[in-house]
Structure formats: structure tokens, C-alpha cells
Design a protein around this motif. Sequence first.
Motif, PDB file in Angstrom:
ATOM      1  N   LEU A  66      17.652  -0.728  34.624  1.00  0.00           N
ATOM      2  CA  LEU A  66      17.195   0.632  34.908  1.00  0.00           C
ATOM      3  C   LEU A  66      15.793   0.858  34.358  1.00  0.00           C
ATOM      4  O   LEU A  66      14.990   1.566  34.960  1.00  0.00           O
ATOM      5  CB  LEU A  66      18.146   1.662  34.294  1.00  0.00           C
ATOM      6  N   LEU A  67      15.515   0.261  33.202  1.00  0.00           N
ATOM      7  CA  LEU A  67      14.198   0.435  32.590  1.00  0.00           C
ATOM      8  C   LEU A  67      13.126  -0.400  33.282  1.00  0.00           C
ATOM      9  O   LEU A  67      11.957  -0.019  33.295  1.00  0.00           O
ATOM     10  CB  LEU A  67      14.260   0.073  31.105  1.00  0.00           C
ATOM     11  N   PHE A  68      13.514  -1.547  33.826  1.00  0.00           N
ATOM     12  CA  PHE A  68      12.571  -2.455  34.490  1.00  0.00           C
ATOM     13  C   PHE A  68      13.085  -2.800  35.887  1.00  0.00           C
ATOM     14  O   PHE A  68      13.597  -3.899  36.113  1.00  0.00           O
ATOM     15  CB  PHE A  68      12.384  -3.733  33.672  1.00  0.00           C
ATOM     16  N   PRO A  69      12.935  -1.889  36.858  1.00  0.00           N
ATOM     17  CA  PRO A  69      13.461  -2.164  38.205  1.00  0.00           C
ATOM     18  C   PRO A  69      12.735  -3.313  38.906  1.00  0.00           C
ATOM     19  O   PRO A  69      13.261  -3.876  39.860  1.00  0.00           O
ATOM     20  CB  PRO A  69      13.280  -0.843  38.950  1.00  0.00           C
ATOM     21  N   SER A  70      11.563  -3.687  38.433  1.00  0.00           N
ATOM     22  CA  SER A  70      10.873  -4.822  39.054  1.00  0.00           C
ATOM     23  C   SER A  70      11.658  -6.118  38.846  1.00  0.00           C
ATOM     24  O   SER A  70      11.589  -7.028  39.682  1.00  0.00           O
ATOM     25  CB  SER A  70       9.459  -4.958  38.488  1.00  0.00           C
ATOM     26  N   ASP A  71      12.403  -6.219  37.754  1.00  0.00           N
ATOM     27  CA  ASP A  71      13.253  -7.392  37.545  1.00  0.00           C
ATOM     28  C   ASP A  71      14.353  -7.479  38.594  1.00  0.00           C
ATOM     29  O   ASP A  71      14.715  -8.575  39.037  1.00  0.00           O
ATOM     30  CB  ASP A  71      13.875  -7.367  36.151  1.00  0.00           C
ATOM     31  N   VAL A  72      14.887  -6.342  38.996  1.00  0.00           N
ATOM     32  CA  VAL A  72      15.930  -6.322  40.027  1.00  0.00           C
ATOM     33  C   VAL A  72      15.357  -6.779  41.354  1.00  0.00           C
ATOM     34  O   VAL A  72      15.959  -7.597  42.061  1.00  0.00           O
ATOM     35  CB  VAL A  72      16.546  -4.908  40.152  1.00  0.00           C
ATOM     36  N   VAL A  73      14.169  -6.285  41.692  1.00  0.00           N
ATOM     37  CA  VAL A  73      13.537  -6.685  42.952  1.00  0.00           C
ATOM     38  C   VAL A  73      13.199  -8.173  42.924  1.00  0.00           C
ATOM     39  O   VAL A  73      13.416  -8.894  43.906  1.00  0.00           O
ATOM     40  CB  VAL A  73      12.270  -5.827  43.212  1.00  0.00           C
ATOM     41  N   GLY A  74      12.689  -8.659  41.790  1.00  0.00           N
ATOM     42  CA  GLY A  74      12.402 -10.086  41.668  1.00  0.00           C
ATOM     43  C   GLY A  74      13.661 -10.930  41.774  1.00  0.00           C
ATOM     44  O   GLY A  74      13.654 -12.011  42.372  1.00  0.00           O
ATOM     45  N   PHE A  75      14.774 -10.451  41.200  1.00  0.00           N
ATOM     46  CA  PHE A  75      16.044 -11.165  41.297  1.00  0.00           C
ATOM     47  C   PHE A  75      16.527 -11.200  42.744  1.00  0.00           C
ATOM     48  O   PHE A  75      17.035 -12.225  43.209  1.00  0.00           O
ATOM     49  CB  PHE A  75      17.088 -10.511  40.393  1.00  0.00           C
ATOM     50  N   GLN A  76      16.358 -10.088  43.470  1.00  0.00           N
ATOM     51  CA  GLN A  76      16.737 -10.064  44.885  1.00  0.00           C
ATOM     52  C   GLN A  76      15.897 -11.050  45.686  1.00  0.00           C
ATOM     53  O   GLN A  76      16.414 -11.754  46.558  1.00  0.00           O
ATOM     54  CB  GLN A  76      16.586  -8.656  45.453  1.00  0.00           C
TER      55      GLN A  76
END
Length: 169
Positions: A41-51
Motif C-alpha cells: 500500500l505504501l509502495f504501489p510501484s512494487d505491485v506494478v513491477g511484480f505484475q
Amino acid sequence: MSIEQFAFQIGGLRRAIAKCPVMVGMLVATWFVFPFGVMSLLFPSDVVGFQDWMQGQPIRRFFTSQALVSGFVTALVVLALMCIVQLNLTTLIYRKVNRFATFWPLAIILIGLVANAVWYATTGYFDFVGAMVGFTPFLSAVLWQMVCEKLGGRFVFGPGYRENTFSRY
């Protein structure tokens, strides 16, 4: 809360571990994953990178605001699903043991102290925000225990449940 009440509740934890170790293990596993959801939640760029990584695409260095919002919403949905799983596991354990059990000491020792100590030992620095996120499983354990004990006693133990039925105090 007196020492006797605390000892009675810890006895419920021991009974839960003895009667349904698989469900308690699954609950502990969700506690280990929970801080990753909070950090997402704090670093949504990590979620996009994981996707991107999961889809076999090169990981982006720059993100549009739409991609970051998508990552935040994805992380929020995953965190909500983890909360539902934790609530269901807590309820199932209470039903199986037929008694309320206190899980927060287990959460604070295993995740809050041990996992944060491992982080500090491996990285060599103390991250205050990371340490606070490491204590979020403790907060979720307390929250779901309060929900089950105060609001859902009849749901957990059935229609014949009365307040303080399973407590000696």
C-alpha cells in the motif's frame, strides 16, 4: 486483565495449537504475509513491477499515475482478502477449540519481534516504518479477536452462547 485471566487465555492458545495445528499454522502464515501487503500500500510501484515480472515483461523504471493507482487498488484488495482469511481462520479455530484463544502474544513474538530482529540482523540498519509495519499482524490479531469476542460470540459458538460462558472470570 489480571495474571489469572491472561494465563487462562494463554491456555486457550495452547489448546488451539494442540487441537488444530494446521489452521494455527495457516493463521501464522497469513501473519507473515500481512506486512508485505501493508508495504505494498505504501509502495504501489512494487505491485506494478511484480505484475510486470509475472507477465514476463520488462520491469518499468517509471510509472504513470494510472499504473500507481492500479497498484494501490490491487494491494488494497489483496490486503482486504488477507483480512477476511484471517477472520475466517480465527473463527474456525475458536469453533474447533470451543473456546476463545488469545493469539496476539504469538503474533507479537513471531512477527513483531523475531521478524524485525531478522531484518535488522540481515540489513544492519533499523527502519522505523518497516518495524511499525512488522507489528501490523499484532494489530490484526487483536482486531479479529475483539470482533469475534465482542460482536460475534453467537456466530462463533452458536445460538446458545451467552457472554462469559467460556470464561472462569
